[in-house]
Each structure stands twice: as C-alpha cells, then as structure tokens.
Design a protein around this motif. Structure first.
Motif, mmCIF file in Angstrom:
data_model
loop_
_atom_site.group_PDB
_atom_site.id
_atom_site.type_symbol
_atom_site.label_atom_id
_atom_site.label_comp_id
_atom_site.label_asym_id
_atom_site.label_seq_id
_atom_site.Cartn_x
_atom_site.Cartn_y
_atom_site.Cartn_z
ATOM 1 N N LYS A 25 0.822 -1.222 0.000
ATOM 2 C CA LYS A 25 0.000 0.000 0.000
ATOM 3 C C LYS A 25 0.859 1.277 0.000
ATOM 4 N N PRO A 26 1.718 1.437 -1.014
ATOM 5 C CA PRO A 26 2.658 2.558 -1.019
ATOM 6 C C PRO A 26 2.091 3.823 -1.640
ATOM 7 N N VAL A 27 2.779 4.936 -1.391
ATOM 8 C CA VAL A 27 2.690 6.123 -2.245
ATOM 9 C C VAL A 27 3.831 5.999 -3.248
ATOM 10 N N ILE A 28 3.500 6.093 -4.519
ATOM 11 C CA ILE A 28 4.502 5.963 -5.572
ATOM 12 C C ILE A 28 4.700 7.279 -6.306
ATOM 13 N N ASN A 29 3.663 8.098 -6.334
ATOM 14 C CA ASN A 29 3.700 9.345 -7.095
ATOM 15 C C ASN A 29 2.999 10.418 -6.267
ATOM 16 N N TRP A 30 3.761 11.359 -5.719
ATOM 17 C CA TRP A 30 3.172 12.385 -4.862
ATOM 18 C C TRP A 30 2.221 13.304 -5.628
ATOM 19 N N MET A 31 2.361 13.394 -6.943
ATOM 20 C CA MET A 31 1.432 14.214 -7.715
ATOM 21 C C MET A 31 0.034 13.610 -7.699
ATOM 22 N N THR A 32 -0.066 12.312 -7.977
ATOM 23 C CA THR A 32 -1.384 11.679 -7.955
ATOM 24 C C THR A 32 -1.918 11.581 -6.531
ATOM 25 N N MET A 33 -1.033 11.419 -5.558
ATOM 26 C CA MET A 33 -1.473 11.399 -4.163
ATOM 27 C C MET A 33 -2.062 12.745 -3.757
ATOM 28 N N ALA A 34 -1.463 13.833 -4.247
ATOM 29 C CA ALA A 34 -1.918 15.180 -3.892
ATOM 30 C C ALA A 34 -3.140 15.615 -4.688
ATOM 31 N N LEU A 35 -3.585 14.805 -5.619
ATOM 32 C CA LEU A 35 -4.746 15.158 -6.426
ATOM 33 C C LEU A 35 -5.895 14.168 -6.285
ATOM 34 N N ALA A 36 -5.624 12.961 -5.765
ATOM 35 C CA ALA A 36 -6.680 11.955 -5.763
ATOM 36 C C ALA A 36 -6.754 11.104 -4.509
ATOM 37 N N GLY A 37 -5.827 11.266 -3.568
ATOM 38 C CA GLY A 37 -5.937 10.550 -2.306
ATOM 39 C C GLY A 37 -6.986 11.189 -1.411
ATOM 40 N N ASP A 38 -7.400 10.477 -0.366
ATOM 41 C CA ASP A 38 -8.431 11.040 0.516
ATOM 42 C C ASP A 38 -7.912 12.193 1.365
ATOM 43 N N ILE A 39 -6.591 12.316 1.489
ATOM 44 C CA ILE A 39 -5.999 13.444 2.224
ATOM 45 C C ILE A 39 -5.206 14.331 1.265
ATOM 46 N N ALA A 40 -5.739 14.477 0.040
ATOM 47 C CA ALA A 40 -5.029 15.204 -1.011
ATOM 48 C C ALA A 40 -4.670 16.626 -0.600
ATOM 49 N N GLN A 41 -5.609 17.350 -0.012
ATOM 50 C CA GLN A 41 -5.338 18.740 0.350
ATOM 51 C C GLN A 41 -4.297 18.841 1.457
ATOM 52 N N TYR A 42 -4.285 17.878 2.363
ATOM 53 C CA TYR A 42 -3.249 17.858 3.399
ATOM 54 C C TYR A 42 -1.876 17.647 2.769
ATOM 55 N N VAL A 43 -1.782 16.714 1.824
ATOM 56 C CA VAL A 43 -0.506 16.458 1.150
ATOM 57 C C VAL A 43 -0.038 17.713 0.430
ATOM 58 N N ARG A 44 -0.943 18.363 -0.274
ATOM 59 C CA ARG A 44 -0.588 19.564 -1.037
ATOM 60 C C ARG A 44 -0.215 20.723 -0.112
ATOM 61 N N ARG A 45 -1.014 20.961 0.928
ATOM 62 C CA ARG A 45 -0.849 22.166 1.750
ATOM 63 C C ARG A 45 0.233 22.018 2.815
ATOM 64 N N HIS A 46 0.338 20.835 3.408
ATOM 65 C CA HIS A 46 1.239 20.660 4.545
ATOM 66 C C HIS A 46 2.469 19.828 4.216
ATOM 67 N N TRP A 47 2.344 18.893 3.269
ATOM 68 C CA TRP A 47 3.436 17.962 3.033
ATOM 69 C C TRP A 47 4.429 18.533 2.020
ATOM 70 N N ILE A 48 3.951 18.790 0.810
ATOM 71 C CA ILE A 48 4.837 19.300 -0.242
ATOM 72 C C ILE A 48 4.866 20.822 -0.261
ATOM 73 N N ARG A 49 3.742 21.427 0.076
ATOM 74 C CA ARG A 49 3.604 22.882 0.137
ATOM 75 C C ARG A 49 3.863 23.549 -1.215
ATOM 76 N N GLU A 50 3.407 22.892 -2.260
ATOM 77 C CA GLU A 50 3.459 23.420 -3.624
ATOM 78 C C GLU A 50 2.214 22.936 -4.355
ATOM 79 N N ASP A 51 1.944 23.547 -5.512
ATOM 80 C CA ASP A 51 0.854 23.081 -6.369
ATOM 81 C C ASP A 51 1.429 22.152 -7.434
ATOM 82 N N PRO A 52 0.838 20.966 -7.609
ATOM 83 C CA PRO A 52 1.396 20.028 -8.587
ATOM 84 C C PRO A 52 1.369 20.542 -10.016
#
Length: 695
Positions: free
Chosen positions: A570-597
């Motif tokens: 159950k890995p994350v392989i692509n942070w772009m798809t994780m930040a756009l389609a995971g259930d915590i996408a906005q958290y990944v975008r706003r707090h994890w990477i802090r950029e817009d894909p």
C-alpha cells in the motif's frame, strides 16, 4: 498462469506457498510454531474503564471469530481487589466503548447485536441491559452528563444531495440505469468509508432512560468531540469556516448552550484546538492543539483555559513529548497524560503548575498485526490515591489489563488472555539496539525479533520491516506479523527512523519536505549493524513495509540492489497523484509538499519512487487493498506497470474488499504476511542453491 493472475484467482488464501525460510524441507514441529492459523487464537484487551469508586474495571476482550473472519469484542468485568473476572453481558454480537455513569450504577456501551448500531445501557446491580435508542447511523463518543441524566454522542446526519437536473419518472417495471451522482465537495471519499454520502456528523443529546435523541448542532460542518462542561453546556469541536475544506487540520472548540442551542467559539487561533476535557468542577478546560506552521508534522501541546475561553496558557512549555490521551484526577488538582516515549507509551501525572511525575511506562499492545504502540488508560479515586487501569504491553503477548497506583506503586497484571496458547509456542525473542545513522550520526532505535533456533552464525535471512505513518512509531510489543516472519526462520528487524514520533518534534520534522530521503541511510545503518554482528547473511536480505513503509520500500529498491527481494505494501509511488486523488489530497498539497502540482511538478516528482523506477533491478512485489483510498490502488499499479515495462520481476496483489488497513480481518493478515514470505522464498539465494544441488 501468471503469478499475479494466480494470486487473484486463489482469492489471496496464501497463494504463494511458504516453506522454510532456511531453504530446507520443513521439519519443524508445527504444534510449537507460530503458524498462520495461530492468528485466530489471539486475544487482546482494549479500553479499560475503571469505576468511579476504583473497585471494578470493564474492558473490551477481543477474539478472532473463525467463522465470520472478524475481530470481535465483548465486555468483561474485573473485580480489582480479587482479580476475579467474568463476562458482563451474554453472548451474541460485538460490544465496545463502555462508559460508567458518574455514580457507577450504570454503564453505556455500543452494540451491533441486532444487525444495526445500538447504544445500550446496563444496570450494574441487576446485569439487565436494554437499548436506549435505535439508530440508522452509528453513534460514537457517548458521554454522560455530570448529573447522570443525559448522554451526548455524535452521529452522521444526511444532507441534501447536489444536482443540476431532475430525471424523468421511470415507467413502472422499467429497469433504468442508476441515477448520476453529483459531487461538489473537495473530499468526496475517505479510507474506510468509501464514497461519502452528503451530510456531516452532528452532536445529539439523549435522556439516559431512553427516548428520542435531540440534535444540538446543525449545518454542513462536521461537529464532534463532545464533552460536558456542566449539565446544561456541551463542548464540541469542529470548523465552521466557509473554506474549511481547504484547511483540513483546522478546528476550534465551541460551547453549545442546550437551553437555546446557541454556539460560541472558545478558541480562535490558526491551528487545531480539540479534545476539550473540563475539570471536575467545570472551572477549567484542558485541551490539545498547536499553532499551524503548515508543516507535515507538528506536535500537540497541552493547554488550560477558563470555562469561558479566557486565560489560555500552555501547561508544559518545552515538554519534548506530544500529549495524547488526557484525563483529570478526580479532585481536579492534576491531570494524567499519555504520550509516546521512545517506542513505548508513558503515563505521567501533571499538576496545574506543569510539574510532572511518571506513573507507569510500557503501555501498549493493542496493535495486533504490526508492533505499533497503541494503548489507553482510565483513572478513579481509590482511598488516598488514584487507581489507574491501563493496557499493559509485552514483547511476547498482546495487551493485558493492569492497574497501578498514581504514585507508581502496587502494579498488577489482572488478565492473562493467551495463557492457553502462547506459553506453549516457540516465540521469537526481541532485542533492542541503537545505531548511529551513516548520514549524520543521529541515534536510531530498532528492535530485532530472533527465530527460536537463532545463532549468530551469519546464515539467517533477514527481513527489514518498515512502519507506516510515517509519523508514528514502533515499539517492543507483540505483533503477529513479526512473529510469523520469525517463526519461518527470518531475523526480523523493525526500526524508528527519522520522522518517527516519540523522540521529540525536531526528530519527527527531520523528514519535512524531504520524505523519503535520509530515512534510507537510517535503515541501511541498522541493516549494516546486524550484518556486521553476524545476525544475517548479507546475500539473504529482504525488505517490506506498509503505507509509509511501502513508499520507503519502493524508494530503497531505486537506490540499492542489496536486497534479494522486496514487497512494497500500500505505497505512495507518485506524490502528484497522491496530492490530487488521495483522501488526504489537500493535506498532502498544503502541509506535506507545500506546492501546487500543476505549477511545480518537480517538487512532487523528486520525492516520488516512480521518477527513479528505471533504477530498480530488485524483484519487487506490490500489494494494495481494492478499497484503499488513503494510498489508492493506482499508486501500487503505477509502480507495478513501470516495473513490468522495465522487465523487472514483479507481481501485483489486490486485496478484495480491503481498505488501507489490510489486517482488519484475520484472513487478510495471514494472506498479507504469507504472500510476502512466499515472494521472498522464491528469490532466496539459499533456496536457489538447494534447488541447483538437487539437480
């Protein structure tokens, strides 16, 4: 038939046969080995609730139902003085979340005995119980009012479905397609819940003798975390801001006056404030939270404020730990605080000036699959001191119920739930050790499970098992998956690399905007240490991990070929798809990477294993639940497809019906571990040598 096709056709019932990890014919005595079926024999305790007089404990006793393939819970009761225990209720259905009334005469609990969620009450003098309300949705967080007359709880309330058209009326007897589903929320599905219905959790109040629940919060925002400030006022937690979907961690504490349902905020800062805990006299409120700096991990702090929200102060400035469960002492002069502490959970008593004293450490043992440090406690006045009931953790057995005085004296273990099984098995022994990371010398804590016949002769295969989160921690606790690996002959090491919790905020933030990264060096340093000590054959190394451990496994095989095989679960392989389609996408975008894909894809791709997949030569298995919305199936599928395209040995295992927590059912836990070991056995150099010798 292809390997992955066979796995799907077999329904994941140990599709890859596991033989001895030592590559020889298995002559071990299965009656003494922790075999796959032993998972169904395991029992463990959770949620100890001590009565207000400190004389009785109710807890949830968990067992594995072989016929329904479920982890089921039943309420048991313990007399603290004698240690005598018995079931509180009759058989049938699961029960959980017990809570004593303030006078100790009654207990409320949740039940699914009749196929639908219920909130039930049992009278302790007679043992008679009855349902105080019927629900279409599951109630949660039930809590008594100070006078024992009412119960507050939260429950999902359906909302209006969005739409732009009214479909024509269907002719009688016609079989039309299902109507379209319109989605207009940022978060529209969530792991464990699937696609979300329109609506939100709201808070209700119900008379303790039963009746019709009264909804006391309304609107589109989620409200919960209810606690009674007094008999007429509830504290609740939520986020009423219009842009709440864009700030997923933000929350405030509100006071709800039951007389007119008026609601007023008691907190207002930028950052989460939650888990309000009023003092026994209602004059103070303890709560947790932090000032949001938009980092991937930020540590909770413990605060006190007056009942009207004024006079906010941090109780323990500079405390290195992150407060978790909090309870007031019955006299209101101190609090009891559970926190993660270097792999274990420790309970401290804290007075109102912030002075601390340790009560007990080693709380844990409630995570059955992997050695996470889960546990809980409750407190009651008993004589001159408080009595604490808690879940005690061990290396060789799951959680038991224990008690201790608040001064740390008179510790007792009151249950022995696996005395009929585990003492008769050859269990792995657990050793703790620490290494300096090759990256910067940072101290890294780890544990190694040693097979029953272990000797440090450099012949044993080794599994590096990596925890998820990544902001979580492993500890010296019993875990079925670790015991299974060791039972099959694998030296199994598990580690708290940088980013793990329990070692202070600075240690956890080492991976902020850098994950996965130097964790690699931490993990390789641990493996190097065990090889140097002759604990493992350097040609028989294997690596696996789930979630955060899944991405690290995938990251590792892009950087080294030292492992004979890998299993990325159950890995994350692509942070772009994780930040756009995971259930915590906005958290990944706003707090994890802090950029817009879309504007800075490189910020995501440089930390994504998919970017470096052309470097992989290690045979790599990938596994994911078909209903996993935390690290959705397309994450694993991207890696699998890319490996196939690069002619790397691989297989994809999809777990039917499973969310992110694959081990939620015993058979899935078995399928997970045994398929991993089957994959490793296939690529074990010792097995290949044996096969060559036989030709």
């Amino acid at each position: 038939m292809k390997l992955h096709q066979f796995c799907a056709a077999a329904g994941l019932t140990a599709a890859l046969a596991v033989t001895s990890a030592l590559g020889q014919e298995d002559t071990a005595d299965d009656s003494k080995r922790f075999t796959a079926e032993r998972v169904f024999d395991i029992e463990y305790a959770t949620g100890p609730q001590i009565s207000p007089d400190g004389k009785t404990i109710i807890y949830v006793r968990h067992s594995m139902d072989r016929m329904t393939d479920r982890d089921t819970g039943h309420l048991w009761i313990i007399d603290v003085e004698s240690g005598a225990q018995r079931p509180l209720l009759g058989a049938g259905g699961s029960a959980g979340a017990p809570s004593w009334s303030p006078d100790g005469s009654r207990v409320i609990y949740t039940s699914t005995a009749n196929g639908k969620p219920e909130l039930k009450l049992v009278y302790m003098d007679t043992g008679l119980s009855y349902s105080i309300a019927q629900f279409e949705e599951s109630p949660s967080g039930a809590t008594w009012s100070p006078d024992g007359r009412n119960i507050a709880f939260s429950m999902f309330v359906p909302g209006d479905k969005p739409g732009f058209a009214t479909p024509p009326e269907q002719p009688e007897g016609a079989e039309w397609s299902e109507p379209v589903k319109v989605i207009d929320d940022l978060t529209f599905r969530f792991d464990g819940a699937g696609y979300l219905e329109d609506g939100a959790d709201q808070v209700f109040v119900l008379p303790a003798e039963g009746g019709t629940p009264r909804q006391v919060t309304k609107g589109e925002a989620e409200m919960g975390g209810q606690a009674w400030l007094d008999n007429d006022t509830l504290l609740v937690t939520g986020n009423l801001a219009d842009d709440r979907d864009m700030d997923p961690i933000e929350s405030e504490i509100y006071a709800v006056e039951l007389s007119d349902l008026s609601i007023s905020p008691l907190t207002s800062r930028d950052g989460p404030d939650y888990a309000p805990m009023p003092s026994p006299d209602g004059q103070l409120i303890a709560f947790r939270g932090y000032d949001d700096e938009e980092k991937s991990y930020q540590q909770d702090h413990l605060y006190l404020m007056s009942a009207d929200g004024s006079n906010v102060r941090e109780l323990m400035p500079g405390f290195a730990g992150s407060p978790a469960q909090i309870e007031w002492a019955p006299d209101g002069k101190s609090l009891f605080m559970l926190f993660e502490d270097h792999g274990v959970l420790t309970l401290n008593e804290v007075d109102l000036q912030g002075r601390m004293s340790e009560v007990v450490t080693g709380i844990g043992g409630t995570s059955i699959g992997r050695p996470y440090a889960g546990g809980s406690f409750s407190v009651a006045k008993s004589g001159r001191r408080e009595q604490v009931a808690y879940t005690a953790g061990f290396t060789d057995r799951p959680a038991e119920i224990a008690t201790i005085r608040s001064d740390g004296k008179n510790a007792r273990i009151l249950t022995d739930l696996n005395a009929d099984v585990l003492p008769y098995l050859d269990m792995a022994s657990i050793e703790e050790f620490k290494v300096a990371s090759s990256h910067d010398g940072l101290e890294i804590e780890a544990w190694v499970a040693l097979p029953h016949d272990f000797k440090a002769d450099g012949s044993f295969p080794l599994i590096l098992e990596i925890h998820g989160g990544p902001f979580s921690m492993y500890g010296p606790f019993f875990a079925s998956e670790i015991q299974r690996y060791a039972a099959e002959g694998y030296v199994t090491v598990y580690v708290n690399p940088r980013g793990s919790t329990g070692y202070g905020e600075e240690f956890a933030q080492e991976i902020d905007q850098a994950y996965p990264g130097y964790d690699y060096d931490d993990l390789m340093s641990v493996v190097d240490d065990l090889v140097a000590r002759n604990y493992a054959d350097p040609d028989r190394l294997f690596v696996t991990g789930g979630s955060g451990g899944g991405i690290l496994t995938a990251w590792i095989v892009t950087k080294t070929d030292r492992f004979a095989a890998a299993a990325s679960i159950k890995p994350v392989i692509n942070w772009m798809t994780m930040a756009l389609a995971g259930d915590i996408a906005q958290y990944v975008r706003r707090h994890w990477i802090r950029e817009d894909p879309w504007s800075n894809p490189e910020a995501f791709l440089k930390l994504s294993p998919i970017t470096y997949v052309d470097q992989v030569v290690t045979p790599t298995l990938v596994m994911v639940g078909e209903e996993d919305w935390r690290t959705p199936a397309w994450e694993a599928e991207q890696f699998y497809t890319a490996l196939k395209m690069n002619d790397v040995e691989t297989a994809l295992i999809r777990v039917p019906g499973s969310s992110h927590y694959i081990a939620s059912r015993p058979s899935r836990l078995i399928a997970k571990t045994d398929n991993i070991m089957g994959w490793f056995a296939k690529y074990d150099p010792a097995r290949k040598e044996d096969a060559t010798d036989e030709e």
